[in-house]
Scaffold this motif. Structure first.
Motif, PDB file in Angstrom:
ATOM      1  N   MET A  40       0.919  -1.126   0.076  1.00 58.12           N
ATOM      2  CA  MET A  40      -0.024  -0.106   0.016  1.00 58.12           C
ATOM      3  C   MET A  40       0.935   1.326   0.000  1.00 58.12           C
ATOM      4  O   MET A  40       0.422   2.233  -0.404  1.00 58.12           O
ATOM      5  CB  MET A  40      -0.936   0.027   1.340  1.00 58.12           C
ATOM      6  N   ALA A  41       2.184   1.272   0.653  1.00 50.00           N
ATOM      7  CA  ALA A  41       2.960   2.434   0.844  1.00 50.00           C
ATOM      8  C   ALA A  41       3.310   2.932  -0.552  1.00 50.00           C
ATOM      9  O   ALA A  41       3.380   4.129  -0.905  1.00 50.00           O
ATOM     10  CB  ALA A  41       3.921   1.988   1.740  1.00 50.00           C
ATOM     11  N   TRP A  42       3.483   1.864  -1.246  1.00 46.48           N
ATOM     12  CA  TRP A  42       3.868   2.405  -2.798  1.00 46.48           C
ATOM     13  C   TRP A  42       3.028   3.015  -3.660  1.00 46.48           C
ATOM     14  O   TRP A  42       3.287   3.801  -4.370  1.00 46.48           O
ATOM     15  CB  TRP A  42       4.483   1.110  -3.515  1.00 46.48           C
ATOM     16  N   VAL A  43       1.740   2.324  -3.532  1.00 44.71           N
ATOM     17  CA  VAL A  43       0.352   3.118  -4.123  1.00 44.71           C
ATOM     18  C   VAL A  43       0.568   4.488  -3.950  1.00 44.71           C
ATOM     19  O   VAL A  43       0.203   5.326  -4.628  1.00 44.71           O
ATOM     20  CB  VAL A  43      -0.590   2.257  -3.904  1.00 44.71           C
ATOM     21  N   GLY A  67      15.532   7.784   1.302  1.00 42.15           N
ATOM     22  CA  GLY A  67      16.387   7.858   0.089  1.00 42.15           C
ATOM     23  C   GLY A  67      15.606   7.461  -1.139  1.00 42.15           C
ATOM     24  O   GLY A  67      15.322   8.209  -2.025  1.00 42.15           O
ATOM     25  N   THR A  68      14.859   6.049  -1.055  1.00 42.26           N
ATOM     26  CA  THR A  68      14.325   5.355  -2.096  1.00 42.26           C
ATOM     27  C   THR A  68      12.841   6.256  -2.214  1.00 42.26           C
ATOM     28  O   THR A  68      12.484   6.717  -3.338  1.00 42.26           O
ATOM     29  CB  THR A  68      13.966   4.047  -1.780  1.00 42.26           C
ATOM     30  N   GLY A  69      12.261   6.418  -1.042  1.00 41.72           N
ATOM     31  CA  GLY A  69      10.698   7.159  -1.136  1.00 41.72           C
ATOM     32  C   GLY A  69      11.080   8.635  -1.826  1.00 41.72           C
ATOM     33  O   GLY A  69      10.166   9.006  -2.542  1.00 41.72           O
ATOM     34  N   TYR A  70      11.874   9.172  -1.198  1.00 39.69           N
ATOM     35  CA  TYR A  70      12.065  10.669  -1.672  1.00 39.69           C
ATOM     36  C   TYR A  70      12.579  10.909  -3.035  1.00 39.69           C
ATOM     37  O   TYR A  70      11.862  11.422  -3.905  1.00 39.69           O
ATOM     38  CB  TYR A  70      12.908  11.487  -0.702  1.00 39.69           C
ATOM     39  N   ALA A  71      13.326   9.980  -3.605  1.00 38.67           N
ATOM     40  CA  ALA A  71      13.874   9.890  -4.855  1.00 38.67           C
ATOM     41  C   ALA A  71      12.596   9.616  -5.999  1.00 38.67           C
ATOM     42  O   ALA A  71      12.577  10.049  -6.954  1.00 38.67           O
ATOM     43  CB  ALA A  71      15.012   9.068  -5.404  1.00 38.67           C
ATOM     44  N   VAL A  72      11.919   8.618  -5.634  1.00 38.92           N
ATOM     45  CA  VAL A  72      10.713   8.158  -6.265  1.00 38.92           C
ATOM     46  C   VAL A  72       9.678   9.296  -6.247  1.00 38.92           C
ATOM     47  O   VAL A  72       9.035   9.592  -7.457  1.00 38.92           O
ATOM     48  CB  VAL A  72      10.014   6.887  -5.937  1.00 38.92           C
ATOM     49  N   TRP A  73       9.367   9.877  -5.416  1.00 38.14           N
ATOM     50  CA  TRP A  73       8.416  10.867  -5.171  1.00 38.14           C
ATOM     51  C   TRP A  73       8.835  12.201  -6.019  1.00 38.14           C
ATOM     52  O   TRP A  73       8.002  12.647  -6.968  1.00 38.14           O
ATOM     53  CB  TRP A  73       8.374  11.410  -3.584  1.00 38.14           C
ATOM     54  N   VAL A  74      10.138  12.509  -5.961  1.00 37.44           N
ATOM     55  CA  VAL A  74      10.845  13.691  -6.588  1.00 37.44           C
ATOM     56  C   VAL A  74      10.790  13.151  -8.172  1.00 37.44           C
ATOM     57  O   VAL A  74      10.342  14.123  -9.048  1.00 37.44           O
ATOM     58  CB  VAL A  74      11.798  14.058  -6.262  1.00 37.44           C
ATOM     59  N   LEU A 116      14.053  12.598 -19.367  1.00 35.82           N
ATOM     60  CA  LEU A 116      12.773  12.147 -18.645  1.00 35.82           C
ATOM     61  C   LEU A 116      12.461  10.635 -18.780  1.00 35.82           C
ATOM     62  O   LEU A 116      12.186   9.878 -17.630  1.00 35.82           O
ATOM     63  CB  LEU A 116      11.752  12.664 -19.252  1.00 35.82           C
ATOM     64  N   VAL A 117      13.152   9.840 -19.711  1.00 34.30           N
ATOM     65  CA  VAL A 117      13.265   8.399 -19.705  1.00 34.30           C
ATOM     66  C   VAL A 117      14.142   8.042 -18.747  1.00 34.30           C
ATOM     67  O   VAL A 117      13.839   7.008 -18.028  1.00 34.30           O
ATOM     68  CB  VAL A 117      13.329   7.925 -21.191  1.00 34.30           C
ATOM     69  N   LEU A 118      15.101   8.597 -18.713  1.00 37.32           N
ATOM     70  CA  LEU A 118      16.312   8.166 -17.610  1.00 37.32           C
ATOM     71  C   LEU A 118      15.777   8.375 -16.360  1.00 37.32           C
ATOM     72  O   LEU A 118      16.098   7.472 -15.334  1.00 37.32           O
ATOM     73  CB  LEU A 118      17.559   8.856 -17.961  1.00 37.32           C
ATOM     74  N   ILE A 119      15.011   9.563 -16.069  1.00 33.59           N
ATOM     75  CA  ILE A 119      14.480   9.635 -14.641  1.00 33.59           C
ATOM     76  C   ILE A 119      13.435   8.252 -14.578  1.00 33.59           C
ATOM     77  O   ILE A 119      13.548   7.734 -13.393  1.00 33.59           O
ATOM     78  CB  ILE A 119      13.685  11.085 -14.561  1.00 33.59           C
ATOM     79  N   VAL A 120      12.641   7.979 -15.306  1.00 33.15           N
ATOM     80  CA  VAL A 120      11.583   7.004 -15.153  1.00 33.15           C
ATOM     81  C   VAL A 120      12.368   5.647 -14.987  1.00 33.15           C
ATOM     82  O   VAL A 120      11.851   4.960 -14.229  1.00 33.15           O
ATOM     83  CB  VAL A 120      10.491   6.759 -16.639  1.00 33.15           C
ATOM     84  N   ALA A 121      13.553   5.402 -15.801  1.00 30.56           N
ATOM     85  CA  ALA A 121      14.091   4.258 -15.539  1.00 30.56           C
ATOM     86  C   ALA A 121      14.776   4.241 -14.274  1.00 30.56           C
ATOM     87  O   ALA A 121      14.805   3.120 -13.565  1.00 30.56           O
ATOM     88  CB  ALA A 121      15.202   4.429 -16.626  1.00 30.56           C
ATOM     89  N   GLY A 122      15.107   5.238 -13.546  1.00 29.36           N
ATOM     90  CA  GLY A 122      15.642   5.473 -12.418  1.00 29.36           C
ATOM     91  C   GLY A 122      14.674   5.172 -11.238  1.00 29.36           C
ATOM     92  O   GLY A 122      14.911   4.259 -10.329  1.00 29.36           O
ATOM     93  N   VAL A 123      13.441   5.606 -11.328  1.00 25.41           N
ATOM     94  CA  VAL A 123      12.387   5.434 -10.509  1.00 25.41           C
ATOM     95  C   VAL A 123      11.778   4.105 -10.500  1.00 25.41           C
ATOM     96  O   VAL A 123      11.779   3.233  -9.477  1.00 25.41           O
ATOM     97  CB  VAL A 123      11.138   6.239 -10.910  1.00 25.41           C
ATOM     98  N   VAL A 124      12.012   3.358 -11.707  1.00 29.56           N
ATOM     99  CA  VAL A 124      11.446   1.897 -11.911  1.00 29.56           C
ATOM    100  C   VAL A 124      12.615   1.015 -11.010  1.00 29.56           C
ATOM    101  O   VAL A 124      12.400   0.010 -10.390  1.00 29.56           O
ATOM    102  CB  VAL A 124      11.292   1.546 -13.163  1.00 29.56           C
ATOM    103  N   GLY A 125      13.842   1.533 -11.286  1.00 23.11           N
ATOM    104  CA  GLY A 125      14.926   0.630 -10.939  1.00 23.11           C
ATOM    105  C   GLY A 125      14.998   0.796  -9.206  1.00 23.11           C
ATOM    106  O   GLY A 125      15.295  -0.265  -8.435  1.00 23.11           O
ATOM    107  N   LEU A 126      14.600   2.028  -8.626  1.00 23.18           N
ATOM    108  CA  LEU A 126      14.567   1.919  -7.216  1.00 23.18           C
ATOM    109  C   LEU A 126      13.506   1.151  -6.690  1.00 23.18           C
ATOM    110  O   LEU A 126      13.701   0.592  -5.636  1.00 23.18           O
ATOM    111  CB  LEU A 126      14.220   3.414  -6.815  1.00 23.18           C
ATOM    112  N   LYS A 127      12.445   1.018  -7.250  1.00 21.53           N
ATOM    113  CA  LYS A 127      11.339   0.087  -6.887  1.00 21.53           C
ATOM    114  C   LYS A 127      11.638  -1.309  -6.875  1.00 21.53           C
ATOM    115  O   LYS A 127      11.474  -2.164  -6.124  1.00 21.53           O
ATOM    116  CB  LYS A 127      10.033   0.515  -7.897  1.00 21.53           C
TER     117      LYS A 127
END
Length: 104
Positions: free
Chosen positions: A1-4, A56-63, A90-101
């Protein structure tokens, strides 16, 4: 639920950023109210998510979600330039967010 909740909070970051621009220095009341409501909800969602996701993970994904969403809003609604370099970043940022998850 936290990820949603974190993803929704990231989208709300886009809302408050767009409302902040529309508020024109808080001279327009409705965008200013939307900014405050979205900001509080976004921060509240981030705070909730950080109870079980590392800071670090949560903040980076949020930002990351907020930054990509705001950039896409600028491109589609405000006609900001959509250059190849900008879209690639922008694609690189999305890739980073997905990678962190994925590595979480």
């Amino acid at each position: 639920m936290a990820w949603v909740v974190l993803v929704l909070a990231g989208f709300l970051e886009t809302v408050w950023a767009a409302a902040l621009a529309a508020a024109k220095g808080f001279t327009k009341p409705w965008p200013s109210v939307l900014f405050l409501v979205a900001l509080i909800a976004s921060m509240g969602g981030l705070a909730y998510a950080l109870r079980s996701i590392p800071l670090g993970t949560g903040y980076a994904v949020w930002v990351g979600i907020g930054a990509v969403g705001t950039a896409l809003y600028g491109i589609f609604a405000l006609h900001d330039p959509a250059t190849v370099g900008r879209l690639a970043c922008l694609v690189l940022i999305v890739a980073g967010v997905v990678g962190l998850k994925v590595i979480h």
